[in-house]
Design an enzyme around this catalytic site. Structure first.
Site, PDB file in Angstrom:
ATOM      1  N   ASP A   1      23.665  35.906  34.000  1.00  0.00           N
ATOM      2  CA  ASP A   1      22.989  35.710  35.161  1.00  0.00           C
ATOM      3  C   ASP A   1      21.361  34.894  34.545  1.00  0.00           C
ATOM      4  O   ASP A   1      21.396  33.866  34.720  1.00  0.00           O
ATOM      5  CB  ASP A   1      22.370  37.235  35.724  1.00  0.00           C
ATOM      6  CG  ASP A   1      21.800  37.233  36.963  1.00  0.00           C
ATOM      7  OD1 ASP A   1      20.778  36.597  37.169  1.00  0.00           O
ATOM      8  OD2 ASP A   1      22.163  38.157  37.681  1.00  0.00           O
TER       9      ASP A   1
ATOM     10  N   PHE B   1      24.558  38.637  44.349  1.00  0.00           N
ATOM     11  CA  PHE B   1      24.980  39.754  43.498  1.00  0.00           C
ATOM     12  C   PHE B   1      26.236  39.985  44.025  1.00  0.00           C
ATOM     13  O   PHE B   1      26.782  40.001  44.941  1.00  0.00           O
ATOM     14  CB  PHE B   1      24.099  41.001  43.902  1.00  0.00           C
ATOM     15  CG  PHE B   1      24.395  42.140  43.174  1.00  0.00           C
ATOM     16  CD1 PHE B   1      23.929  42.072  41.508  1.00  0.00           C
ATOM     17  CD2 PHE B   1      25.243  43.162  43.511  1.00  0.00           C
ATOM     18  CE1 PHE B   1      24.455  43.237  40.773  1.00  0.00           C
ATOM     19  CE2 PHE B   1      25.693  44.086  42.581  1.00  0.00           C
ATOM     20  CZ  PHE B   1      25.081  44.284  41.401  1.00  0.00           C
ATOM     21  N   VAL B   2      27.030  40.127  42.725  1.00  0.00           N
ATOM     22  CA  VAL B   2      28.799  40.138  42.828  1.00  0.00           C
ATOM     23  C   VAL B   2      29.021  41.479  42.334  1.00  0.00           C
ATOM     24  O   VAL B   2      28.561  42.144  41.480  1.00  0.00           O
ATOM     25  CB  VAL B   2      29.458  39.043  42.303  1.00  0.00           C
ATOM     26  CG1 VAL B   2      28.983  37.731  43.254  1.00  0.00           C
ATOM     27  CG2 VAL B   2      28.865  38.807  41.027  1.00  0.00           C
TER      28      VAL B   2
ATOM     29  N   LYS C   1      25.477  31.989  36.746  1.00  0.00           N
ATOM     30  CA  LYS C   1      24.563  31.684  37.865  1.00  0.00           C
ATOM     31  C   LYS C   1      23.677  30.654  37.325  1.00  0.00           C
ATOM     32  O   LYS C   1      22.503  31.044  37.006  1.00  0.00           O
ATOM     33  CB  LYS C   1      23.767  32.797  38.442  1.00  0.00           C
ATOM     34  CG  LYS C   1      24.833  34.062  38.875  1.00  0.00           C
ATOM     35  CD  LYS C   1      23.821  35.199  39.475  1.00  0.00           C
ATOM     36  CE  LYS C   1      24.675  36.361  39.981  1.00  0.00           C
ATOM     37  NZ  LYS C   1      23.996  37.656  40.129  1.00  0.00           N
TER      38      LYS C   1
ATOM     39  N   GLU D   1      31.945  37.950  28.026  1.00  0.00           N
ATOM     40  CA  GLU D   1      31.118  38.519  29.062  1.00  0.00           C
ATOM     41  C   GLU D   1      31.632  38.496  30.498  1.00  0.00           C
ATOM     42  O   GLU D   1      32.240  37.524  30.715  1.00  0.00           O
ATOM     43  CB  GLU D   1      29.711  37.701  28.822  1.00  0.00           C
ATOM     44  CG  GLU D   1      28.491  38.182  29.750  1.00  0.00           C
ATOM     45  CD  GLU D   1      28.129  39.753  29.464  1.00  0.00           C
ATOM     46  OE1 GLU D   1      28.955  40.726  29.862  1.00  0.00           O
ATOM     47  OE2 GLU D   1      26.959  39.939  29.187  1.00  0.00           O
ATOM     48  N   ASP D   2      31.287  39.200  31.418  1.00  0.00           N
ATOM     49  CA  ASP D   2      31.524  39.170  32.696  1.00  0.00           C
ATOM     50  C   ASP D   2      30.748  37.873  33.321  1.00  0.00           C
ATOM     51  O   ASP D   2      31.270  37.212  34.149  1.00  0.00           O
ATOM     52  CB  ASP D   2      31.482  40.228  33.433  1.00  0.00           C
ATOM     53  CG  ASP D   2      29.995  41.220  33.381  1.00  0.00           C
ATOM     54  OD1 ASP D   2      29.319  40.754  32.634  1.00  0.00           O
ATOM     55  OD2 ASP D   2      29.755  42.455  34.136  1.00  0.00           O
TER      56      ASP D   2
ATOM     57  N   GLY E   1      31.035  45.642  31.789  1.00  0.00           N
ATOM     58  CA  GLY E   1      31.382  44.617  32.896  1.00  0.00           C
ATOM     59  C   GLY E   1      32.612  43.913  32.685  1.00  0.00           C
ATOM     60  O   GLY E   1      33.259  43.469  33.389  1.00  0.00           O
TER      61      GLY E   1
ATOM     62  N   ARG F   1      33.844  48.679  40.079  1.00  0.00           N
ATOM     63  CA  ARG F   1      34.548  48.116  38.918  1.00  0.00           C
ATOM     64  C   ARG F   1      35.873  47.994  38.931  1.00  0.00           C
ATOM     65  O   ARG F   1      36.659  46.908  38.345  1.00  0.00           O
ATOM     66  CB  ARG F   1      34.060  48.734  37.626  1.00  0.00           C
ATOM     67  CG  ARG F   1      32.687  48.842  37.444  1.00  0.00           C
ATOM     68  CD  ARG F   1      32.606  49.265  35.928  1.00  0.00           C
ATOM     69  NE  ARG F   1      31.248  49.874  35.418  1.00  0.00           N
ATOM     70  CZ  ARG F   1      30.283  48.982  35.109  1.00  0.00           C
ATOM     71  NH1 ARG F   1      30.358  47.597  34.979  1.00  0.00           N
ATOM     72  NH2 ARG F   1      28.961  49.335  34.757  1.00  0.00           N
TER      73      ARG F   1
END
Ligand code: XMP
Ligand code: MG
Length: 185
Positions: free
Chosen positions: A113, A162-163, A141, A109-110, A55, A175
Site C-alpha cells: 500500500d 481498501f480491499v 496500490k 505479501e498480500d 494477510g 479473510r
C-alpha cells in the site's frame, strides 16, 4: 455432484459494505502466471519464500501449489497496520528463525500500500545477506506508495481503495472470502 461456487456481488462485514472486485478464477489465473515466472527465474536456486502473515496466507497457499521447483517456505508476522489505515511503523518481525544468508529469498505479501512496511522489511532482510531478495505481492496500490520498493512479481495494480477477502481483512474479518472485494464508495 460438486456445485460451481456462487460468487456474491456484495458482502457486508461489520459496519461496511464491500463490492466484488476480483473473482477467484481471475486471482487463480494471475497467480499461476506468477508461479510460472518464478519456476523459470528460480530453477536450480532452491528459493526460500518468506510469507508475511496474516494477510498473505491464502495467496501463499495458492502460489505454493503452482510452484513446481524445489523450494522452502517460512512465515513471519509483522505488526504495523491498524483498521483501514496504515500506521507506517513496522514495529517487529516475528518468527524468522532461518538463516537466510546466501539464500535466494522471495518475500510473499498480500498487498503493498504505502510500501512503508515492505521498505522496512527489505532493509531488515538485506542485513542478513541473502544471495538475492525479491518481492512477490498479489496487489499493489501505485498511487499510495510513499517509498521506492522494487516489486518483481505483482499480481494486480489497483486503485487506492481498501480491499478485503482472499486473506485480507477488515478488523480481522473477511479473510476467508475466496474472492476479493473493495469497500463501497
Ligand atoms: P503498507 O501501507 O505499509 O501496508 O504498504 C502494508 C500492509 O497493510 C495492510 N493493507 C491492507 N489490508 N486491505 C487490507 O485488508 C487493504 O486495502 C490494505 N492495504 C494495506 C496489509 O496487511 C499490508 O501487508
Ligand atoms: Mg500483509
Amino acid at each position: 455432484m460438486r456445485q460451481k461456487p456462487i460468487i456474491a456481488r456484495v458482502t457486508q462485514i461489520k459496519d461496511k459494505r464491500f463490492e466484488l472486485f476480483i473473482p477467484a478464477p481471475e486471482l487463480s489465473d494471475k497467480i499461476s502466471g506468477l508461479a510460472q515466472r518464478i519456476n523459470q527465474d528460480y530453477a536450480g536456486l532452491d528459493p526460500l519464500f518468506v510469507v508475511v502473515l496474516n494477510g498473505a496466507f491464502m495467496f501463499a497457499a495458492d502460489l505454493a501449489k503452482f510452484v513446481s521447483i524445489p523450494c522452502q517456505f517460512s512465515f513471519i508476522r509483522l505488526a504495523s497496520y491498524q483498521n483501514t489505515r496504515s500506521t507506517g511503523t513496522l514495529t517487529e518481525i516475528l518468527g524468522l528463525r532461518e538463516n537466510i544468508a546466501g539464500r535466494h529469498v522471495v518475500i510473499v505479501e498480500d498487498i503493498v500500500d504505502t510500501a512503508l512496511t515492505m521498505h522496512q522489511l527489505v532493509l531488515q532482510l538485506q542485513q542478513r545477506q541473502p544471495a538475492s531478495l525479491q518481492v512477490a505481492t498479489l496487489l499493489c496500490k501505485p498511487e499510495a506508495m510513499q517509498k521506492p520498493v522494487d516489486l518483481k512479481y505483482v499480481g494486480f495494480e489497483i486503485a487506492n481503495r481498501f480491499v478485503v477477502g482472499y486473506g485480507l481483512d477488515y478488523d480481522g474479518f473477511g479473510r476467508n472470502l475466496p474472492d476479493l472485494y473493495v469497500l463501497g464508495e
